[in-house]
Design a protein around this motif. Structure first.
Motif, PDB file in Angstrom:
ATOM      1  N   TRP A 120       0.857  -1.173   0.000  1.00  7.28           N
ATOM      2  CA  TRP A 120       0.000   0.000   0.000  1.00  7.28           C
ATOM      3  C   TRP A 120       0.899   1.231   0.000  1.00  7.28           C
ATOM      4  O   TRP A 120       1.943   1.254   0.649  1.00  7.28           O
ATOM      5  CB  TRP A 120      -0.870   0.004   1.246  1.00  7.28           C
ATOM      6  N   GLU A 121       0.479   2.247  -0.721  1.00  2.59           N
ATOM      7  CA  GLU A 121       1.255   3.486  -0.802  1.00  2.59           C
ATOM      8  C   GLU A 121       0.495   4.608  -0.123  1.00  2.59           C
ATOM      9  O   GLU A 121      -0.684   4.853  -0.431  1.00  2.59           O
ATOM     10  CB  GLU A 121       1.528   3.850  -2.267  1.00  2.59           C
ATOM     11  N   LEU A 122       1.162   5.281   0.802  1.00  8.99           N
ATOM     12  CA  LEU A 122       0.576   6.457   1.449  1.00  8.99           C
ATOM     13  C   LEU A 122       0.697   7.632   0.493  1.00  8.99           C
ATOM     14  O   LEU A 122       1.795   8.084   0.180  1.00  8.99           O
ATOM     15  CB  LEU A 122       1.293   6.743   2.769  1.00  8.99           C
ATOM     16  N   ILE A 123      -0.441   8.138   0.028  1.00  5.22           N
ATOM     17  CA  ILE A 123      -0.450   9.160  -1.023  1.00  5.22           C
ATOM     18  C   ILE A 123      -0.542  10.568  -0.444  1.00  5.22           C
ATOM     19  O   ILE A 123       0.175  11.483  -0.863  1.00  5.22           O
ATOM     20  CB  ILE A 123      -1.641   8.933  -1.982  1.00  5.22           C
ATOM     21  N   VAL A 124      -1.434  10.754   0.524  1.00  6.51           N
ATOM     22  CA  VAL A 124      -1.704  12.083   1.063  1.00  6.51           C
ATOM     23  C   VAL A 124      -1.837  11.980   2.580  1.00  6.51           C
ATOM     24  O   VAL A 124      -2.457  11.042   3.093  1.00  6.51           O
ATOM     25  CB  VAL A 124      -3.009  12.675   0.476  1.00  6.51           C
ATOM     26  N   VAL A 125      -1.276  12.946   3.296  1.00  3.03           N
ATOM     27  CA  VAL A 125      -1.498  13.083   4.727  1.00  3.03           C
ATOM     28  C   VAL A 125      -2.369  14.319   4.940  1.00  3.03           C
ATOM     29  O   VAL A 125      -2.013  15.429   4.516  1.00  3.03           O
ATOM     30  CB  VAL A 125      -0.180  13.220   5.504  1.00  3.03           C
ATOM     31  N   LEU A 126      -3.523  14.131   5.571  1.00  6.45           N
ATOM     32  CA  LEU A 126      -4.444  15.223   5.855  1.00  6.45           C
ATOM     33  C   LEU A 126      -4.238  15.631   7.314  1.00  6.45           C
ATOM     34  O   LEU A 126      -4.490  14.848   8.235  1.00  6.45           O
ATOM     35  CB  LEU A 126      -5.887  14.773   5.629  1.00  6.45           C
ATOM     36  N   ASP A 127      -3.751  16.844   7.522  1.00  7.47           N
ATOM     37  CA  ASP A 127      -3.467  17.275   8.888  1.00  7.47           C
ATOM     38  C   ASP A 127      -4.102  18.624   9.159  1.00  7.47           C
ATOM     39  O   ASP A 127      -4.626  19.276   8.266  1.00  7.47           O
ATOM     40  CB  ASP A 127      -1.963  17.315   9.158  1.00  7.47           C
ATOM     41  N   GLY A 128      -4.090  19.012  10.416  1.00  9.06           N
ATOM     42  CA  GLY A 128      -4.654  20.286  10.832  1.00  9.06           C
ATOM     43  C   GLY A 128      -5.404  20.189  12.142  1.00  9.06           C
ATOM     44  O   GLY A 128      -5.483  21.170  12.889  1.00  9.06           O
ATOM     45  N   GLN A 129      -5.960  19.021  12.445  1.00  9.31           N
ATOM     46  CA  GLN A 129      -6.646  18.876  13.720  1.00  9.31           C
ATOM     47  C   GLN A 129      -5.629  18.792  14.855  1.00  9.31           C
ATOM     48  O   GLN A 129      -4.494  18.350  14.672  1.00  9.31           O
ATOM     49  CB  GLN A 129      -7.591  17.672  13.673  1.00  9.31           C
ATOM     50  N   ASP A 130      -6.066  19.216  16.042  1.00 12.37           N
ATOM     51  CA  ASP A 130      -5.125  19.447  17.139  1.00 12.37           C
ATOM     52  C   ASP A 130      -4.912  18.244  18.039  1.00 12.37           C
ATOM     53  O   ASP A 130      -4.049  18.292  18.921  1.00 12.37           O
ATOM     54  CB  ASP A 130      -5.617  20.612  18.007  1.00 12.37           C
ATOM     55  N   SER A 131      -5.693  17.191  17.852  1.00 16.30           N
ATOM     56  CA  SER A 131      -5.569  16.056  18.752  1.00 16.30           C
ATOM     57  C   SER A 131      -5.952  14.775  18.007  1.00 16.30           C
ATOM     58  O   SER A 131      -6.147  14.776  16.795  1.00 16.30           O
ATOM     59  CB  SER A 131      -6.458  16.273  19.984  1.00 16.30           C
ATOM     60  N   CYS A 148     -13.099  13.319  12.651  1.00  7.80           N
ATOM     61  CA  CYS A 148     -13.455  13.937  13.925  1.00  7.80           C
ATOM     62  C   CYS A 148     -12.372  13.649  14.945  1.00  7.80           C
ATOM     63  O   CYS A 148     -11.625  12.666  14.825  1.00  7.80           O
ATOM     64  CB  CYS A 148     -14.818  13.464  14.420  1.00  7.80           C
ATOM     65  N   SER A 149     -12.320  14.479  15.961  1.00 12.11           N
ATOM     66  CA  SER A 149     -11.140  14.473  16.819  1.00 12.11           C
ATOM     67  C   SER A 149     -11.472  14.730  18.287  1.00 12.11           C
ATOM     68  O   SER A 149     -12.554  15.225  18.635  1.00 12.11           O
ATOM     69  CB  SER A 149     -10.160  15.546  16.332  1.00 12.11           C
ATOM     70  N   SER A 153     -13.668  18.868  17.284  1.00  9.58           N
ATOM     71  CA  SER A 153     -14.026  19.351  15.956  1.00  9.58           C
ATOM     72  C   SER A 153     -14.357  18.213  14.996  1.00  9.58           C
ATOM     73  O   SER A 153     -13.930  17.075  15.172  1.00  9.58           O
ATOM     74  CB  SER A 153     -12.883  20.181  15.359  1.00  9.58           C
ATOM     75  N   VAL A 154     -15.152  18.568  13.981  1.00 11.11           N
ATOM     76  CA  VAL A 154     -15.391  17.718  12.814  1.00 11.11           C
ATOM     77  C   VAL A 154     -14.889  18.492  11.603  1.00 11.11           C
ATOM     78  O   VAL A 154     -15.258  19.654  11.413  1.00 11.11           O
ATOM     79  CB  VAL A 154     -16.895  17.389  12.640  1.00 11.11           C
ATOM     80  N   TRP A 155     -14.035  17.859  10.823  1.00 12.11           N
ATOM     81  CA  TRP A 155     -13.559  18.476   9.581  1.00 12.11           C
ATOM     82  C   TRP A 155     -14.170  17.744   8.398  1.00 12.11           C
ATOM     83  O   TRP A 155     -14.247  16.508   8.386  1.00 12.11           O
ATOM     84  CB  TRP A 155     -12.029  18.411   9.492  1.00 12.11           C
ATOM     85  N   ILE A 156     -14.587  18.519   7.396  1.00 20.22           N
ATOM     86  CA  ILE A 156     -15.073  17.943   6.145  1.00 20.22           C
ATOM     87  C   ILE A 156     -14.090  18.324   5.043  1.00 20.22           C
ATOM     88  O   ILE A 156     -13.756  19.501   4.860  1.00 20.22           O
ATOM     89  CB  ILE A 156     -16.495  18.427   5.806  1.00 20.22           C
ATOM     90  N   ALA A 173     -14.905  22.573   5.521  1.00 22.52           N
ATOM     91  CA  ALA A 173     -15.641  22.983   6.719  1.00 22.52           C
ATOM     92  C   ALA A 173     -14.915  22.491   7.961  1.00 22.52           C
ATOM     93  O   ALA A 173     -14.367  21.387   7.970  1.00 22.52           O
ATOM     94  CB  ALA A 173     -17.070  22.435   6.692  1.00 22.52           C
ATOM     95  N   VAL A 174     -14.921  23.327   8.983  1.00 21.92           N
ATOM     96  CA  VAL A 174     -14.454  22.945  10.320  1.00 21.92           C
ATOM     97  C   VAL A 174     -15.606  23.242  11.275  1.00 21.92           C
ATOM     98  O   VAL A 174     -15.999  24.400  11.443  1.00 21.92           O
ATOM     99  CB  VAL A 174     -13.190  23.715  10.732  1.00 21.92           C
ATOM    100  N   LEU A 175     -16.157  22.194  11.862  1.00 17.75           N
ATOM    101  CA  LEU A 175     -17.373  22.296  12.668  1.00 17.75           C
ATOM    102  C   LEU A 175     -16.994  22.145  14.143  1.00 17.75           C
ATOM    103  O   LEU A 175     -16.508  21.097  14.564  1.00 17.75           O
ATOM    104  CB  LEU A 175     -18.369  21.206  12.246  1.00 17.75           C
TER     105      LEU A 175
END
Length: 438
Positions: A120-131, A148-149, A153-156, A173-175
């Motif tokens: 399996w190849e890791l293509i993208v890392v989605l970051d920004g949530q604090d925990s 969700c974290s 927060s919930v990120w879309i 969106a950041v909810l």
């Protein structure tokens, strides 16, 4: 047409998936169409074959801490696989695996040894949530991803790539309206949504440590708003699932499960399109302005399932084939419930559930224009329990899953359902469902 649920059933343990994982495993997620099962444990995911009940491949070396959850991207050709992983390292990873030489995962199982050698190849890392990321979920089309974290927060995220091979994701969106850890997110299936006016769009549910579930919709392009708060649980809501195959052309219901040891069913009270919502701000004091008058929805708790658990319910699963529900959790019990076809009031369990929940501390609930007592619900019955499903260990996850293994008659493969449980013992257990209908 959905199968008729039996009056009673027996659970028979099948040979466990191999190899044992030896450390706590969090969840096992079946592929939407292929005979594959993805199990999260430690810093990795093991993908099992449902045909051989053995390892197919593994996702490793992408996260610094435990992988808590995973979700399959839907609507891909069978030789291309995509998983998103959510980790305690506060990131989500998008992984791809492809075998362009094969046209169908089912056609040739003789190549499974070769498949294991593929990476399996890791293509993208989605970051920004604090925990820690607690849950990840794709929308039915795969256009949106929700994470969700513990940071409340919930990120879309939206797939904005030009094509499937162009992996470009944007945060749309950041909810931030939950008041505690967000434990789970789930997208409504497309079944029975088309042609329902304002109820037709993508809709997301989130469950939280704050004892509530929130419903989110996109009001205008890239503007997501909370349209309802579901309250009634008296402890952490560990998870949420939408009804996979609603009957009678009704909008999918919602099932939630909690530390208060109850499972609740919620039903949307649909308004006719020409009617303006009345008392949209009713008793919604304290709800932020993102709950808009035009989109406010009313959800009603229409059932509390019979009491079966003595501690937190960590996981529940709703069968698309029979409509049966199975649950498990900290007490190691598997419980299975059936919904009666005839209507009735679910009076037998409301008091029991509330008395049990009252022993736990919970936030004072806000109202959402509904009463807590379920009205006119169908009756749910407890039809089977299995204690000590993983011996002395807690069971973290349960799911319905199609059988493809050699022990299943060939004509039933891909049709017959089984249950799969995942526990602190690092074992993934499949369970055969034997009907004992009279």
């Amino acid at each position: 047409m959905a199968a008729v649920p039996p009056n009673s059933i027996k659970l028979v343990l099948l040979p466990p998936f191999q190899p044992d994982l030896y450390h706590r495993a969090w969840q096992s997620i079946p592929h939407p169409t292929l005979p594959l099962l993805a199990t999260t444990h430690q810093k990795s995911v093991t993908v099992f074959s449902l045909t051989t009940l053995s390892a197919h491949s593994a996702l490793t070396q992408g996260h610094d801490r435990s992988v808590r959850s995973t979700t399959w991207k839907p609507n891909l050709p069978p030789q291309k696989l995509c998983l998103v992983t959510g980790s305690f390292d506060s990131t989500a990873g998008l992984w791809r695996w492809s075998d362009d030489d094969k046209t169908n995962e089912d056609e040739d199982n003789s190549d499974e040894d070769n498949e294991r050698d593929k990476d399996w190849e890791l293509i993208v890392v989605l970051d920004g949530q604090d925990s820690e990321i607690k849950c990840v979920s794709f929308s039915p089309t795969g256009q949106f991803l929700a994470t969700c974290s513990r940071d409340k927060s919930v990120w879309i995220w939206e797939d904005v790539g030009a094509n499937e091979s162009d992996d470009e994701w944007e945060t749309v969106a950041v909810l931030n309206e939950h008041e505690g850890d967000v434990k789970a997110v789930a997208w409504c299936p497309e079944t029975n949504r088309t042609g329902r006016g304002r109820y037709s769009s993508d809709v997301l549910a989130s469950a939280s440590y704050d004892s509530t579930v929130r419903i989110w919709r996109e009001e205008e392009e890239q503007e997501w708003v909370c349209v309802a708060v579901l309250e009634g649980h008296k402890g952490t809501v560990w998870g949420v699932q939408w009804e996979p195959r609603p009957r009678d052309n009704r909008f999918p219901r919602i099932m939630t499960w909690s530390a208060d040891r109850t499972i609740r069913i919620w039903t949307l009270k649909e308004e006719k399109e020409e009617e303006a919502p009345q008392h949209a701000w009713g008793s919604l004091g304290g709800i932020p302005n993102t709950m808009r008058r035009s989109l406010k929805e009313e959800w009603e708790c229409t059932a509390v399932l019979p009491t079966a658990h003595t501690r937190d319910i960590y996981s529940a699963t709703w069968s698309p084939e029979t409509g049966m529900v199975a649950s498990t959790g900290s007490d190691g019990i598997i419980a299975i419930y059936r919904e009666d076809e005839e209507g009735g009031v679910n009076g037998a369990t409301q008091t029991e559930g509330d008395e049990a929940a009252a022993e736990l501390d919970g936030d004072v609930p806000m109202t959402n224009g509904h009463t807590e007592e379920p009205h006119g619900s169908r009756t749910w019955k407890l039809i089977a329990t299995k204690p000590n499903a993983h011996g002395p260990y807690e069971v973290n996850h349960i799911t319905w899953c199609k059988r493809y293994d050699q022990g299943c008659p060939p004509e039933r493969r891909g049709i017959e359902e089984m249950l799969v449980t995942t526990g602190d013992d690092g074992i993934v257990r499949p369970w055969q469902i034997i009907s004992e209908s009279s």
